[in-house]
Design a protein around this motif. Sequence first.
Motif, PDB file in Angstrom:
ATOM      1  N   ARG A 120       0.846  -1.099   0.100  1.00 55.54           N
ATOM      2  CA  ARG A 120      -0.029   0.029   0.037  1.00 55.54           C
ATOM      3  C   ARG A 120       0.924   1.083   0.187  1.00 55.54           C
ATOM      4  O   ARG A 120       0.460   2.169  -0.485  1.00 55.54           O
ATOM      5  CB  ARG A 120      -0.975  -0.070   1.351  1.00 55.54           C
ATOM      6  N   ASP A 121       2.016   1.322   0.776  1.00 57.65           N
ATOM      7  CA  ASP A 121       2.936   2.460   0.766  1.00 57.65           C
ATOM      8  C   ASP A 121       3.149   2.852  -0.663  1.00 57.65           C
ATOM      9  O   ASP A 121       3.346   4.045  -1.126  1.00 57.65           O
ATOM     10  CB  ASP A 121       4.034   2.473   1.706  1.00 57.65           C
ATOM     11  N   ARG A 122       3.792   1.797  -1.286  1.00 61.11           N
ATOM     12  CA  ARG A 122       4.228   1.916  -2.554  1.00 61.11           C
ATOM     13  C   ARG A 122       3.240   2.275  -3.634  1.00 61.11           C
ATOM     14  O   ARG A 122       3.326   3.119  -4.334  1.00 61.11           O
ATOM     15  CB  ARG A 122       5.112   0.382  -3.050  1.00 61.11           C
ATOM     16  N   ALA A 123       2.169   1.634  -3.410  1.00 60.65           N
ATOM     17  CA  ALA A 123       1.134   2.066  -4.288  1.00 60.65           C
ATOM     18  C   ALA A 123       0.624   3.593  -4.133  1.00 60.65           C
ATOM     19  O   ALA A 123       0.311   4.109  -4.920  1.00 60.65           O
ATOM     20  CB  ALA A 123      -0.548   1.077  -4.027  1.00 60.65           C
ATOM     21  N   ARG A 124       0.594   3.951  -2.925  1.00 59.04           N
ATOM     22  CA  ARG A 124       0.249   5.461  -2.629  1.00 59.04           C
ATOM     23  C   ARG A 124       1.146   6.152  -3.342  1.00 59.04           C
ATOM     24  O   ARG A 124       0.865   7.380  -3.771  1.00 59.04           O
ATOM     25  CB  ARG A 124       0.299   5.680  -1.363  1.00 59.04           C
TER      26      ARG A 124
END
Length: 693
Positions: free
Chosen positions: A585-589
């Motif tokens: 999720r951090d990478r996606a954000r």
Amino acid sequence: MSAGNAPPGPVVIFDADAIDLYDPPRTPPAVVDRESCAVADLVGQTRIAEVMSIIDAEATPELIARILDADPQQVLSALAWMTQAGVVDGGRIRDPELRRRLGHQMSIDTRKRLHGKAAVALHESGAPATTVAGHLSAAGSFGYPWAATVLRNAADDLLAMDQIGRAVEYLEAAYRATTEAGERAEISAKLVSVEWRVNPSPATRNFARLNTALQTGRLSASTLPAVVRYLLWHGRVDEARAVLDLVERDRAMSRGVPTAELAFLRSWIAYSYPELPKPRTTTQPAATVPEASCVQVIAANLLTGVLTDCAGETTVAAAHRVLSRHRLDSSTLDALTTALECLIYSGQLEIAAAWCDTLLAEAAARCSPTWQSIFAGLRSEIALRQGDLAAAVRLAMAALNYVPAANLGTSIGRALSSCVLALTAAGRYDEARAQLDREVPLTLFDSRFALPYLRARGHYSLAMSKFDDALLDFQVCGSMMRRWRMDIPGLLPWRNDVAKAYLLAGDQRRARAFVTMHLDLLGDPGRHESGAVSLRLLAAMEADPRAELRLLRRAETIARSGHDRHELAVVLADLARAHESIGERDRARSVEQTALRLAGECGAGPVRDRLIGDRTAPSGTPSENTGAPPDVGSLSAAERRVAELAAGGSGNREIARRLGITTSTVEQHLTRVYRKLRVRRRTELRFLLRKPL
């Protein structure tokens, strides 16, 4: 004007309004006194001043004497008195107001007579053609055997200085001055050429004259190549074929169009109007002309290179040579546009943009709206390929408005297609539809400009979920490219377009087949930016999230090395979703924020809306402003199945598993469902589809 009877000092009273110049005071022959001599001198000086107001900077004592049929010595003496009196300075009348009054007090007939005499005197003295032509035009008299030649030469000089209005005036005068039918035909062709720079209308008097000259066989061979271009521009294919037959016949008889020019004409027609039958020739032209010395030969070779390998080093080098060595004019226009297209299709967009901006500025400086339209259309295509949607629309609209769109002929296809593609990618669907509603000539589909037009119309149909219409346009486009031997990825990646249409229609098997064909044609996905699109489409059909992520990362690498920021934004949007799907999720954000920034810079509304989850209908959907209720019947079968499952509470992954499609395809279907039904979230779907939660 007798020096012996002149007063001891110069005559300083010089009132042009006080003297009737052509009815001087009559003194009885027996009465000749000092006062009458002074008046006679004043009249003579006024006549000289009058002539000087006509010929101005060209005034010399000898020329004035010839115009007045006077004694040069007397004129010289009078000019000396006028100089001492302050009336003349440096051979010109000193006071502009006096020059104006002298001109106004003359009758029209007198003024014309003096201009005519000045034209004759200046011509005999070897004055420049533009100077003589100005007096001929002012005299309105062209009954001299040399008049037409002088007027034509003056027009050529003025065209070199981009004084188009006066050039047309002199050419029209030359047309009236000659009684030779062949010369009138040549002048008509020249007038059409000049008018074409300003407004390429086929409804002018000169275009009608040109047609008449063509039908009567009075045009010289040297004018025929340009005539072919004008006829094809306006879609007069049959007439263009007839002119080409004349060109080839003359060439077979070793006369007419120069070899190099004929070579370029053949190559240009094969490239621009491939539906036109190739001329029957027995020899290969231009072999004896040194390449470096002739722009037509370089351009002919360049056209051949564009149709084979536009990214080849030799072809690109030739394009740079054409652009750097040749100034924009009527004879180099087609060569320069071909060189720009070579750079565009080889992916050298920044260099192409710089050259195109330069040529666009030069076209403006040279007072040619038609040339401005051509280069603005090319610049719009460059902006579109760079992902700058707002600039692409702005430049395309400029190209469509420099001259009346109805007079753009088949070339309207370039600007119109760039405009529609950019508007569609920006989500401005009503505006895109309005542009597609423009009338285009049927002969557009005989030219290569049909290719981008069909593609643009197909992408609009995709945005409207009209998959069958989109497929038809894309497949016709591909069929044309294969038949015309233009199947070049850099020109138009039609297989990717077909694959996208099949994918959105839910036919993954066919979608994968066309993507694979495009990748096979490239050999290496990194060879061209369209490889990133192919990999992104393959990722959308990948059931394994890890495999999907790998494909998208490779697509991102290719997109980042290219110029298309819009495509990069789309790839990053898919990549953000892929990271989210595997829990990163951090990478996606982080990826999502970059995609949002790029989408905002490009003006890509649909990408931005998908990223921020704004499922409201974009401000250009067809039914938004109609006031009608949402039309469930507007959904395709695939969209209806996805919408029903979503309304029933199924998640995207579950819908994908049940229907045998990818999560990405589900999301794209839902995006269209939300837009068509004008809802914000899936919970609203159950009220429209009557499905319980």
